[in-house]
Design a protein around this motif. Structure first.
Motif, mmCIF file in Angstrom:
data_model
loop_
_atom_site.group_PDB
_atom_site.id
_atom_site.type_symbol
_atom_site.label_atom_id
_atom_site.label_comp_id
_atom_site.label_asym_id
_atom_site.label_seq_id
_atom_site.Cartn_x
_atom_site.Cartn_y
_atom_site.Cartn_z
ATOM 1 N N GLY A 1 0.807 -1.218 0.000
ATOM 2 C CA GLY A 1 0.000 0.000 0.000
ATOM 3 C C GLY A 1 0.834 1.259 0.000
ATOM 4 N N ILE A 2 1.922 1.264 0.778
ATOM 5 C CA ILE A 2 2.801 2.437 0.810
ATOM 6 C C ILE A 2 3.386 2.702 -0.571
ATOM 7 N N TYR A 3 3.841 1.636 -1.239
ATOM 8 C CA TYR A 3 4.411 1.817 -2.583
ATOM 9 C C TYR A 3 3.340 2.307 -3.562
ATOM 10 N N LYS A 4 2.170 1.678 -3.544
ATOM 11 C CA LYS A 4 1.105 2.018 -4.488
ATOM 12 C C LYS A 4 0.629 3.451 -4.287
ATOM 13 N N LEU A 5 0.391 3.848 -3.040
ATOM 14 C CA LEU A 5 -0.110 5.194 -2.777
ATOM 15 C C LEU A 5 0.941 6.247 -3.085
ATOM 16 N N ALA A 6 2.197 5.922 -2.789
ATOM 17 C CA ALA A 6 3.274 6.861 -3.123
ATOM 18 C C ALA A 6 3.414 7.023 -4.630
ATOM 19 N N SER A 7 3.142 5.954 -5.365
ATOM 20 C CA SER A 7 3.251 5.998 -6.832
ATOM 21 C C SER A 7 2.100 6.772 -7.464
ATOM 22 N N ALA A 8 0.955 6.825 -6.768
ATOM 23 C CA ALA A 8 -0.241 7.430 -7.356
ATOM 24 C C ALA A 8 -0.072 8.928 -7.582
ATOM 25 N N HIS A 9 0.449 9.640 -6.573
ATOM 26 C CA HIS A 9 0.592 11.093 -6.688
ATOM 27 C C HIS A 9 1.501 11.588 -5.567
ATOM 28 N N LYS A 10 2.231 12.663 -5.839
ATOM 29 C CA LYS A 10 3.160 13.200 -4.845
ATOM 30 C C LYS A 10 2.432 13.667 -3.585
ATOM 31 N N LYS A 11 1.293 14.315 -3.765
ATOM 32 C CA LYS A 11 0.526 14.812 -2.617
ATOM 33 C C LYS A 11 -0.027 13.658 -1.781
ATOM 34 N N ILE A 12 -0.452 12.582 -2.452
ATOM 35 C CA ILE A 12 -0.952 11.408 -1.732
ATOM 36 C C ILE A 12 0.169 10.799 -0.896
ATOM 37 N N ALA A 13 1.375 10.746 -1.475
ATOM 38 C CA ALA A 13 2.539 10.241 -0.737
ATOM 39 C C ALA A 13 2.786 11.082 0.506
ATOM 40 N N GLN A 14 2.654 12.393 0.371
ATOM 41 C CA GLN A 14 2.877 13.299 1.498
ATOM 42 C C GLN A 14 1.825 13.100 2.584
ATOM 43 N N ILE A 15 0.556 13.006 2.186
ATOM 44 C CA ILE A 15 -0.539 12.822 3.140
ATOM 45 C C ILE A 15 -0.395 11.485 3.876
ATOM 46 N N PHE A 16 -0.064 10.439 3.123
ATOM 47 C CA PHE A 16 0.074 9.105 3.729
ATOM 48 C C PHE A 16 1.248 9.066 4.693
ATOM 49 N N SER A 17 2.317 9.780 4.366
ATOM 50 C CA SER A 17 3.474 9.858 5.254
ATOM 51 C C SER A 17 3.083 10.528 6.575
ATOM 52 N N VAL A 18 2.268 11.567 6.499
ATOM 53 C CA VAL A 18 1.774 12.253 7.704
ATOM 54 C C VAL A 18 0.914 11.310 8.539
ATOM 55 N N LEU A 19 0.047 10.539 7.878
ATOM 56 C CA LEU A 19 -0.835 9.609 8.587
ATOM 57 C C LEU A 19 -0.040 8.525 9.323
ATOM 58 N N ILE A 20 1.011 8.008 8.680
ATOM 59 C CA ILE A 20 1.848 6.989 9.328
ATOM 60 C C ILE A 20 2.574 7.604 10.528
ATOM 61 N N PHE A 21 3.053 8.837 10.362
ATOM 62 C CA PHE A 21 3.703 9.557 11.461
ATOM 63 C C PHE A 21 2.753 9.683 12.655
ATOM 64 N N LEU A 22 1.504 10.043 12.385
ATOM 65 C CA LEU A 22 0.501 10.183 13.455
ATOM 66 C C LEU A 22 0.171 8.827 14.088
#
Length: 226
Positions: free
Chosen positions: A101-122
């Motif tokens: 999921g991390i790879y797929k979401l990061a590949s989808a869009h730069k902003k999605i990668a950023q948002i998902f990174s924030v969510l994992i941090f939280l």
């Protein structure tokens, strides 16, 4: 003084677009072989393994009592209630799903990668507050949280996107190899628990988890080819 021609830039970009999956996979394989550098990524796979147990427990009516992480990459999620089969199966399968999921979401869009990174941090911060109970676990979770904080702070989201893809592949590679550690003759861990519940040998569960991780990796390869 030298300058780089537009043709060279286009050629480099084309090579990256064509082979970026293999470049990142090779980088992940190399990192896994480096004793010190690989440690945080072993912790990362262990965390996603344990949090997957916890999520499975909560989704099936149970609760998480504590999460423990150890320096050797091992971990333990203590739960209460829930469906034992789902909780036990979710560890290795969940870590694979997180990596994929991390790879797929990061590949989808730069902003999605950023948002998902924030969510994992939280999520990591929440784990420190609610489920960490000892100094070592707090330290390891803190290191992982700092790792994702660094990715969030990257000024160029393009680099964050590549780092998240690399993290996803590292988690997947660890998911491929970690189930084999269950075959140590001690009959302890998730495979042994599932074997006692279903009477299906531990080896079969190890092969199932290995196959799921392999299919996830193949899925990313097929997507990259397109």
């Amino acid at each position: 003084m030298s300058s780089r021609s537009p043709n060279n830039k286009f050629s480099s970009s084309s090579l990256w677009n064509k082979y970026h999956f293999f470049i990142l996979l090779l980088a992940a394989i190399v990192i896994k072989q480096l004793p010190l550098v690989s440690i945080p990524f072993n912790w990362l796979e262990s965390y996603f393994h344990e949090i997957s147990h916890g999520i499975a427990a909560m989704l099936t009516g149970g609760k998480v009592l504590r999460i423990q992480l150890f320096t050797n990459g091992a971990g333990l999620c203590t739960t209460q209630g829930g469906i034992s089969f789902v909780i036990s199966f979710a560890g290795y399968a969940g870590a694979t799903l997180w990596g994929w999921g991390i790879y797929k979401l990061a590949s989808a869009h730069k902003k999605i990668a950023q948002i998902f990174s924030v969510l994992i941090f939280l999520l990591l911060l929440s784990s420190i507050v609610f489920w960490g109970r000892d100094l070592l676990t707090w330290f390891i979770l803190g290191v992982l949280a700092f790792l994702f904080l660094l990715t969030i702070k990257l000024h160029k989201t393009h680099y964050l996107q590549r780092l998240m893809q690399l993290f996803g592949l590292l988690i997947l590679l660890n998911s491929l190899s970690s189930p084999s550690y269950l075959l140590d003759g001690r009959h302890l861990g998730d495979g042994a628990t599932l074997a006692s519940i279903t009477y299906i040998p531990e080896l079969i569960w190890v092969l199932i988890w290995f196959s799921i991780a392999l299919l996830a990796l193949y899925s990313l390869y097929k997507t990259a080819k397109k």
